[in-house]
Design a protein around this motif. Structure first.
Motif, PDB file in Angstrom:
ATOM      1  N   GLY A  33      99.586  81.293  63.405  1.00  0.00           N
ATOM      2  CA  GLY A  33     100.358  81.485  62.182  1.00  0.00           C
ATOM      3  C   GLY A  33     100.325  82.933  61.704  1.00  0.00           C
ATOM      4  N   TRP A  34      99.172  83.579  61.821  1.00  0.00           N
ATOM      5  CA  TRP A  34      99.078  84.984  61.409  1.00  0.00           C
ATOM      6  C   TRP A  34      99.967  85.862  62.298  1.00  0.00           C
ATOM      7  CZ3 TRP A  34      97.470  89.302  64.124  1.00  0.00           C
ATOM      8  CH2 TRP A  34      97.311  90.468  63.380  1.00  0.00           C
ATOM      9  N   PHE A  35      99.954  85.606  63.595  1.00  0.00           N
ATOM     10  CA  PHE A  35     100.776  86.400  64.513  1.00  0.00           C
ATOM     11  C   PHE A  35     102.264  86.216  64.220  1.00  0.00           C
ATOM     12  CE2 PHE A  35     103.295  86.329  68.459  1.00  0.00           C
ATOM     13  CZ  PHE A  35     103.190  87.664  68.816  1.00  0.00           C
ATOM     14  N   ILE A  36     102.687  84.986  64.008  1.00  0.00           N
ATOM     15  CA  ILE A  36     104.102  84.734  63.733  1.00  0.00           C
ATOM     16  C   ILE A  36     104.523  85.375  62.414  1.00  0.00           C
ATOM     17  CG2 ILE A  36     105.781  82.913  63.237  1.00  0.00           C
ATOM     18  CD1 ILE A  36     104.323  81.155  65.235  1.00  0.00           C
ATOM     19  N   ASN A  37     103.671  85.281  61.395  1.00  0.00           N
ATOM     20  CA  ASN A  37     104.007  85.879  60.101  1.00  0.00           C
ATOM     21  C   ASN A  37     104.103  87.393  60.186  1.00  0.00           C
ATOM     22  OD1 ASN A  37     104.131  83.414  58.771  1.00  0.00           O
ATOM     23  ND2 ASN A  37     101.963  83.434  58.244  1.00  0.00           N
ATOM     24  N   ARG A  38     103.165  88.025  60.875  1.00  0.00           N
ATOM     25  CA  ARG A  38     103.185  89.484  60.989  1.00  0.00           C
ATOM     26  C   ARG A  38     104.385  89.944  61.802  1.00  0.00           C
ATOM     27  NH1 ARG A  38     101.522  92.303  57.462  1.00  0.00           N
ATOM     28  NH2 ARG A  38     101.604  94.042  58.938  1.00  0.00           N
ATOM     29  N   PHE A  39     104.683  89.217  62.881  1.00  0.00           N
ATOM     30  CA  PHE A  39     105.829  89.605  63.700  1.00  0.00           C
ATOM     31  C   PHE A  39     107.135  89.449  62.927  1.00  0.00           C
ATOM     32  CE2 PHE A  39     109.295  88.009  66.391  1.00  0.00           C
ATOM     33  CZ  PHE A  39     109.549  89.160  67.121  1.00  0.00           C
ATOM     34  N   THR A  40     107.282  88.346  62.224  1.00  0.00           N
ATOM     35  CA  THR A  40     108.507  88.119  61.454  1.00  0.00           C
ATOM     36  C   THR A  40     108.663  89.164  60.360  1.00  0.00           C
ATOM     37  OG1 THR A  40     108.264  85.744  61.893  1.00  0.00           O
ATOM     38  CG2 THR A  40     109.809  86.393  60.175  1.00  0.00           C
ATOM     39  N   HIS A  41     107.575  89.494  59.686  1.00  0.00           N
ATOM     40  CA  HIS A  41     107.635  90.515  58.633  1.00  0.00           C
ATOM     41  C   HIS A  41     108.021  91.867  59.212  1.00  0.00           C
ATOM     42  CE1 HIS A  41     106.594  92.744  55.026  1.00  0.00           C
ATOM     43  NE2 HIS A  41     105.842  93.537  55.771  1.00  0.00           N
ATOM     44  N   GLN A  42     107.423  92.231  60.336  1.00  0.00           N
ATOM     45  CA  GLN A  42     107.716  93.523  60.957  1.00  0.00           C
ATOM     46  C   GLN A  42     109.154  93.576  61.461  1.00  0.00           C
ATOM     47  OE1 GLN A  42     105.483  95.979  60.986  1.00  0.00           O
ATOM     48  NE2 GLN A  42     106.763  97.471  62.062  1.00  0.00           N
ATOM     49  N   LEU A  43     109.660  92.466  61.962  1.00  0.00           N
ATOM     50  CA  LEU A  43     110.993  92.447  62.550  1.00  0.00           C
ATOM     51  C   LEU A  43     112.089  92.454  61.483  1.00  0.00           C
ATOM     52  CD1 LEU A  43     112.314  92.213  65.401  1.00  0.00           C
ATOM     53  CD2 LEU A  43     112.490  89.776  64.975  1.00  0.00           C
ATOM     54  N   LEU A  44     111.868  91.749  60.384  1.00  0.00           N
ATOM     55  CA  LEU A  44     112.913  91.587  59.382  1.00  0.00           C
ATOM     56  C   LEU A  44     112.814  92.589  58.240  1.00  0.00           C
ATOM     57  CD1 LEU A  44     112.999  87.691  59.094  1.00  0.00           C
ATOM     58  CD2 LEU A  44     114.357  89.168  60.566  1.00  0.00           C
ATOM     59  N   MET A  45     111.779  93.426  58.234  1.00  0.00           N
ATOM     60  CA  MET A  45     111.612  94.364  57.135  1.00  0.00           C
ATOM     61  C   MET A  45     112.798  95.333  56.997  1.00  0.00           C
ATOM     62  SD  MET A  45     108.263  96.669  56.280  1.00  0.00           S
ATOM     63  CE  MET A  45     108.280  97.359  57.941  1.00  0.00           C
ATOM     64  N   PRO A  46     113.353  95.908  58.103  1.00  0.00           N
ATOM     65  CA  PRO A  46     114.485  96.833  57.918  1.00  0.00           C
ATOM     66  C   PRO A  46     115.833  96.144  57.723  1.00  0.00           C
ATOM     67  CG  PRO A  46     113.886  96.735  60.240  1.00  0.00           C
ATOM     68  CD  PRO A  46     112.893  95.892  59.497  1.00  0.00           C
ATOM     69  N   LEU A  47     115.904  94.809  57.810  1.00  0.00           N
ATOM     70  CA  LEU A  47     117.173  94.096  57.713  1.00  0.00           C
ATOM     71  C   LEU A  47     117.500  93.761  56.267  1.00  0.00           C
ATOM     72  CD1 LEU A  47     116.946  91.576  60.689  1.00  0.00           C
ATOM     73  CD2 LEU A  47     118.101  93.771  60.641  1.00  0.00           C
ATOM     74  N   ASN A  48     118.790  93.604  56.005  1.00  0.00           N
ATOM     75  CA  ASN A  48     119.228  93.127  54.701  1.00  0.00           C
ATOM     76  C   ASN A  48     118.929  91.632  54.574  1.00  0.00           C
ATOM     77  OD1 ASN A  48     120.236  95.698  54.168  1.00  0.00           O
ATOM     78  ND2 ASN A  48     122.238  95.200  55.057  1.00  0.00           N
ATOM     79  N   LEU A  49     119.166  91.097  53.387  1.00  0.00           N
ATOM     80  CA  LEU A  49     118.880  89.681  53.160  1.00  0.00           C
ATOM     81  C   LEU A  49     119.735  88.781  54.045  1.00  0.00           C
ATOM     82  CD1 LEU A  49     118.488  89.571  49.268  1.00  0.00           C
ATOM     83  CD2 LEU A  49     116.693  89.506  51.012  1.00  0.00           C
ATOM     84  N   GLY A  50     120.952  89.241  54.382  1.00  0.00           N
ATOM     85  CA  GLY A  50     121.786  88.432  55.245  1.00  0.00           C
ATOM     86  C   GLY A  50     121.220  88.249  56.636  1.00  0.00           C
ATOM     87  N   GLY A  51     120.443  89.219  57.112  1.00  0.00           N
ATOM     88  CA  GLY A  51     119.842  89.111  58.436  1.00  0.00           C
ATOM     89  C   GLY A  51     118.592  88.271  58.480  1.00  0.00           C
ATOM     90  N   HIS A  52     118.032  87.916  57.310  1.00  0.00           N
ATOM     91  CA  HIS A  52     116.809  87.107  57.286  1.00  0.00           C
ATOM     92  C   HIS A  52     117.065  85.680  57.754  1.00  0.00           C
ATOM     93  CE1 HIS A  52     114.724  89.952  54.180  1.00  0.00           C
ATOM     94  NE2 HIS A  52     115.076  90.543  55.298  1.00  0.00           N
ATOM     95  N   LYS A  53     118.333  85.272  57.803  1.00  0.00           N
ATOM     96  CA  LYS A  53     118.641  83.939  58.312  1.00  0.00           C
ATOM     97  C   LYS A  53     118.337  83.818  59.805  1.00  0.00           C
ATOM     98  CE  LYS A  53     122.414  83.452  54.964  1.00  0.00           C
ATOM     99  NZ  LYS A  53     123.879  83.261  54.801  1.00  0.00           N
TER     100      LYS A  53
END
Length: 227
Positions: A48-68
Motif C-alpha cells: 500500500g505504501w508503494f502504490i500510494n507513493r507511486f500514484t502521488h509521484q505520477l499524478l503530482m504534475p497532472l491537472n485534476l482531469g488527469g487524476h481519473k
C-alpha cells in the motif's frame, strides 16, 4: 541440434497451454489481497505504501482531469513490473519482449490521451503542432514534423520496452553460455564470467523495474499535454 538464441522469445506451450496466457494471469495471483482486519501485515502495508507513493509521484504534475487515470496507470505499472520480473526466472517466458504486446498497450492508451485532448481542448492540442513565433515559410514543414513526432510516440513506447528487455535477456544468455563452455576449459575465467553474470542479472532486475516506470511515466506526460 543447436537452438537459436532468439528461441527464448517465442511463446512455448506446456501441455497445450500457451505460457503467454499463464504469464499474463500469474501476476494477479501473486499480489496479496487486502484483508478485512483493522491492521494489515507488513507485506500489505509495504504494498500500500508503494502504490500510494507511486500514484502521488505520477499524478503530482497532472491537472485534476488527469487524476481519473490513477487506477489505469498504477495497474499498468504493477502489471509491467510483474511481467518483467517474472521473465528473469528460469523456465519462464517474458511477454513484454514481444513488440505486438507492447504496442497493444501503447497504442490504445496513447490514442486515448490524444482523443481526450481533441475533445476537451482542441485549440491547445492542435496548437502543439505549431510552436509560437514560427516564421511563415517554416509553418508547413514544422506542422509535418510535429505531426510525425506525435504519431511516432506509441511506436517509441513499444520499441523502447521491447529493445531494452530483449537486449538484456540476450546478453544474459550469451554470458551464461560462455560460462558453461569455459567451465571445463578455464575454470578461473568461468568463475569470473559467473560473477559478471550475477552482476548483470542484478542490473537486469533494475532495468525491468525502470523500464516499466518509464513506460507509464511517458504515458502520463502525454496525458499532461492533453488535459
Amino acid at each position: 541440434m543447436t537452438l537459436s538464441f532468439f528461441d527464448q522469445f517465442m511463446s512455448p506451450t506446456f501441455f497445450g497451454i500457451p505460457l503467454m496466457a499463464l504469464a499474463l494471469t500469474l501476476p494477479w495471483l501473486l499480489f496479496p489481497t487486502p484483508a478485512t482486519r483493522w491492521l494489515n501485515n507488513r507485506l500489505l502495508t509495504l504494498q500500500g505504501w508503494f502504490i500510494n507513493r507511486f500514484t502521488h509521484q505520477l499524478l503530482m504534475p497532472l491537472n485534476l482531469g488527469g487524476h481519473k487515470w490513477a487506477g489505469i496507470l498504477t495497474s499498468l505499472m504493477l502489471f509491467l513490473i510483474s511481467l518483467n520480473m517474472l521473465g528473469l526466472l528460469p523456465y519462464t517466458f517474458t511477454p513484454t519482449t514481444q513488440l505486438s504486446m507492447n504496442m497493444g498497450f501503447a497504442m490504445p492508451l496513447w490514442l486515448a490521451t490524444v482523443l481526450i485532448g481533441m475533445r476537451n481542448q482542441p485549440t491547445i492540442t492542435l496548437g502543439h503542432l505549431l510552436p509560437e513565433g514560427t516564421p511563415t515559410l517554416l509553418i508547413p514543414v514544422l506542422i509535418v514534423i510535429e505531426t510525425i513526432s506525435v504519431l511516432i510516440r506509441p511506436l517509441a513506447l513499444g520499441v523502447r520496452l521491447t529493445a531494452n528487455l530483449t537486449a538484456g535477456h540476450l546478453l544474459i544468455q550469451l554470458i551464461a553460455t560462455a560460462a558453461f563452455v569455459l567451465l571445463p576449459l578455464m575454470p578461473t575465467v568461468a568463475i569470473l564470467t559467473g560473477v559478471l553474470l550475477f552482476l548483470l542479472t542484478i542490473l537486469e532486475v533494475a532495468v525491468a523495474m525502470i523500464q516499466a516506470y518509464v513506460f507509464v511515466l511517458l504515458l502520463s506526460l502525454y496525458l499532461q499535454d492533453n488535459v
